[in-house]
Scaffold this active site. Structure first.
Site, PDB file in Angstrom:
ATOM      1  N   ASN A 105     -61.573   7.065  11.924  1.00 22.95           N
ATOM      2  CA  ASN A 105     -61.402   5.837  11.145  1.00 22.95           C
ATOM      3  C   ASN A 105     -61.422   6.071   9.640  1.00 22.95           C
ATOM      4  OD1 ASN A 105     -61.066   2.954  11.351  1.00 22.95           O
ATOM      5  ND2 ASN A 105     -63.110   2.738  10.477  1.00 22.95           N
ATOM      6  N   LYS A 143     -34.160  30.182  25.030  1.00 20.86           N
ATOM      7  CA  LYS A 143     -33.269  29.350  24.221  1.00 20.86           C
ATOM      8  C   LYS A 143     -31.898  29.257  24.897  1.00 20.86           C
ATOM      9  CE  LYS A 143     -36.383  29.273  20.856  1.00 20.86           C
ATOM     10  NZ  LYS A 143     -37.052  28.062  20.364  1.00 20.86           N
ATOM     11  N   LYS A 178     -41.284  31.962  28.202  1.00 23.44           N
ATOM     12  CA  LYS A 178     -41.972  30.710  27.892  1.00 23.44           C
ATOM     13  C   LYS A 178     -41.024  29.514  27.918  1.00 23.44           C
ATOM     14  CE  LYS A 178     -44.026  28.465  23.850  1.00 23.44           C
ATOM     15  NZ  LYS A 178     -42.836  27.624  23.618  1.00 23.44           N
ATOM     16  N   ASP A 226     -40.141  26.048  26.209  1.00 23.23           N
ATOM     17  CA  ASP A 226     -40.412  25.513  24.880  1.00 23.23           C
ATOM     18  C   ASP A 226     -41.208  24.223  25.019  1.00 23.23           C
ATOM     19  OD1 ASP A 226     -40.398  25.692  22.117  1.00 23.23           O
ATOM     20  OD2 ASP A 226     -38.277  26.197  22.051  1.00 23.23           O
ATOM     21  N   GLU A 227     -41.732  23.764  23.891  1.00 25.20           N
ATOM     22  CA  GLU A 227     -42.691  22.659  23.938  1.00 25.20           C
ATOM     23  C   GLU A 227     -42.109  21.365  24.496  1.00 25.20           C
ATOM     24  OE1 GLU A 227     -40.554  22.370  20.055  1.00 25.20           O
ATOM     25  OE2 GLU A 227     -41.510  24.011  21.168  1.00 25.20           O
ATOM     26  N   HIS A 237     -49.507  25.293  23.484  1.00 28.76           N
ATOM     27  CA  HIS A 237     -48.577  25.109  22.370  1.00 28.76           C
ATOM     28  C   HIS A 237     -49.137  24.044  21.432  1.00 28.76           C
ATOM     29  CE1 HIS A 237     -44.938  24.450  20.045  1.00 28.76           C
ATOM     30  NE2 HIS A 237     -44.418  25.516  20.610  1.00 28.76           N
ATOM     31  N   LYS A 267     -40.741  32.376  10.150  1.00 22.48           N
ATOM     32  CA  LYS A 267     -40.105  31.210   9.537  1.00 22.48           C
ATOM     33  C   LYS A 267     -41.055  30.037   9.342  1.00 22.48           C
ATOM     34  CE  LYS A 267     -38.581  29.032  13.877  1.00 22.48           C
ATOM     35  NZ  LYS A 267     -37.435  28.575  14.679  1.00 22.48           N
TER      36      LYS A 267
END
Length: 472
Positions: free
Chosen positions: A120, A172, A198, A200-201, A291, A331
């Site tokens: 809060n 990917k 993996k 991805d999220e 993640h 990155k």
């Protein structure tokens, strides 16, 4: 006995917070939860009044005196702002150090701790900006948590992998592949030499790829790659779901398929869901990869929010065997000193305060298992020497585009990374300086590995050189 508010009597009205919550003579107890806040007060608000307001609004206080204060011992339960100091080199910016009594928090609940401390107070008008920089969890509170399902040593024993960082890869494109093509990509990476692949999220269960189909094809890829390589392989199957019940159903199916590790988006799904899943993983012998999707919304601005070191410490309590930690060289945002500070807070059992690394408090984890940091985001083979030097053996180095972007395909990309890693570890063990000789080490290895040579040629000019926003 100290004079309590009850003994002093009740007087209605509004009074300055500092009269009750600013306690510069207080010495914190070993059982206190300690918090360090960076804050900037509104014009005209003194620093001690603002610091006291933070202590009040994050513990027992409200904007006016109430008669029900007389029904308890406020001096026992209130947060105490025991120290305020200016932030060096910044105008109208301060650190407030606040001690919270242990009894304010439910045992074993990260959800309750964060609801109390940051739930809060961040909307309080008297404060222009506010950031929670660090927390010291007392041992008495730490011992009420399970923590990571297994920890670093147990994971190494389960996977039979020692003496080096582990290698991973995020598949990917992160969205759009069919389940069968996704499984094919997993297989190629694992047979090429990676330890993990993996989800991805944001891969959950979308129309183009339902979760059950993905799990089945990934399981086939893992079993086949293990048979071919003789190594234990894993894929972080993302079980994050719309409900806790659905999350647990997906976790149970992964276990039925014999999968060694699953994955969870702990911030978007919430700490209650994460703790539930971590306890299930401990009971069922499944590793848990975490993640940190959404973390930069909370931690990237240096003057407002919550520093990632706090989120990392909370995750260690809630439970996870891996946690993304940034790369320093890739990155994504990450100052080196600060990153190494919270990496130690994830892995080590006892960490001394060191303000040069952003560690405000000495933290003792009371033998709670550690969490493997996962370096991921814009890294490739040329980064390997620095990554091995920075993160050491107890880490996961995760190359997504740095594997799948290899000119010859996924398996050669995985092989290039494995060769680069083995070369750097061997060179380090021989006493060579990875910072100074890293390029030579990679070029030497590339002479007998055409896969590595091709990767070195492709990414020799790729750098991510931007100034870090969140500096110590």
């Amino acid at each position: 006995m100290p004079k309590t508010q009850s003994a002093a009597g009740y007087k209605a009205g509004v009074k300055d917070y500092k009269l009750t919550y600013y306690t510069p003579d207080y010495t914190p107890k070993d059982t206190d939860l300690l918090a360090a806040f960076r804050f900037s007060p509104q014009p005209g608000v003194p620093a001690d009044e603002a610091g006291a307001a933070i202590a009040a609004e994050s513990s027992t206080g409200t904007w006016t005196t109430v008669w029900t204060d007389l029904l308890t011992d406020m001096d026992r339960y209130k947060g105490k702002c025991y120290h305020i100091e200016p932030v060096q080199g910044e105008e109208n910016s301060y650190f407030a150090f606040i001690a919270y009594p242990l009894d304010l928090f439910e045992e074993g609940s990260v959800t309750n701790i964060l609801t109390s401390i940051v739930g809060n107070v961040f909307g309080f008008k008297a404060i222009r900006s506010l950031r929670l920089e660090d927390i010291r969890f007392p041992v008495a509170l730490v011992k009420t948590f399970q923590g990571p399902p297994h920890g670093i040593q147990v994971e190494r024993d389960l996977l039979n992998k020692y003496g080096r960082p582990m290698l991973g890869c995020t598949i990917k494109p992160k969205l759009g592949l069919s389940a069968k093509n996704y499984g094919r990509a997993v297989y190629e990476c694992l047979r090429g030499g990676l330890d993990f692949t993996k989800d991805d999220e944001n891969i959950n269960s979308q129309p183009f790829q339902r979760w059950r189909d993905r799990f089945l094809f990934v399981a086939d890829a893992i079993h086949k790659s293990q048979a071919e390589t003789g190594e234990i392989k894993g894929h972080y199957l993302n079980v994050t779901a719309p409900t806790c019940e659905e999350m647990m159903k997906r976790a149970e199916f992964a276990k039925e398929l014999g999968m060694p590790i699953i994955m969870h988006d702990f911030l978007t799904a919430g700490f209650t869901a994460n703790t539930t899943l971590a306890k299930w993983c401990r009971d069922n012998g499944v590793l848990l990869h975490i993640h940190r999707a959404m973390h930069a919304v909370i931690d990237r601005q240096r003057n407002h929010g919550i520093h990632f070191r706090v989120l990392a410490k909370c995750l260690r309590l809630s439970g996870g065997d891996h946690l993304h930690s940034g790369t320093v060289v890739g990155k994504l945002e990450g100052d080196k000193a600060s990153t190494l500070g919270f990496v130690d807070l994830m892995r080590e059992d006892h960490i001394e305060a060191d303000r040069s690394r952003g560690v405000f408090f000495t933290q003792d984890w009371a033998s709670m298992p550690g969490v493997l940091p996962v370096a991921s985001g814009g890294i490739h083979v040329w980064h390997m020497p620095a990554l091995v030097e920075i993160f050491g053996d107890d880490s996961v180095l995760q190359f997504g585009g740095g594997t799948l972007g290899h000119p010859w395909g996924n398996a050669p990309g995985a092989t290039a990374n494995r060769v680069a890693l083995e070369a750097c570890v061997q060179a380090r063990n021989e006493g060579r300086d990875l910072y100074r000789e890293g390029g030579d080490i990679l070029r030497e290895a590339g002479k007998w590995s055409p896969e590595l040579a091709a990767a070195l040629d492709l990414w020799k000019e790729i750098k991510f050189e931007f100034e870090t926003m969140d500096k110590l």
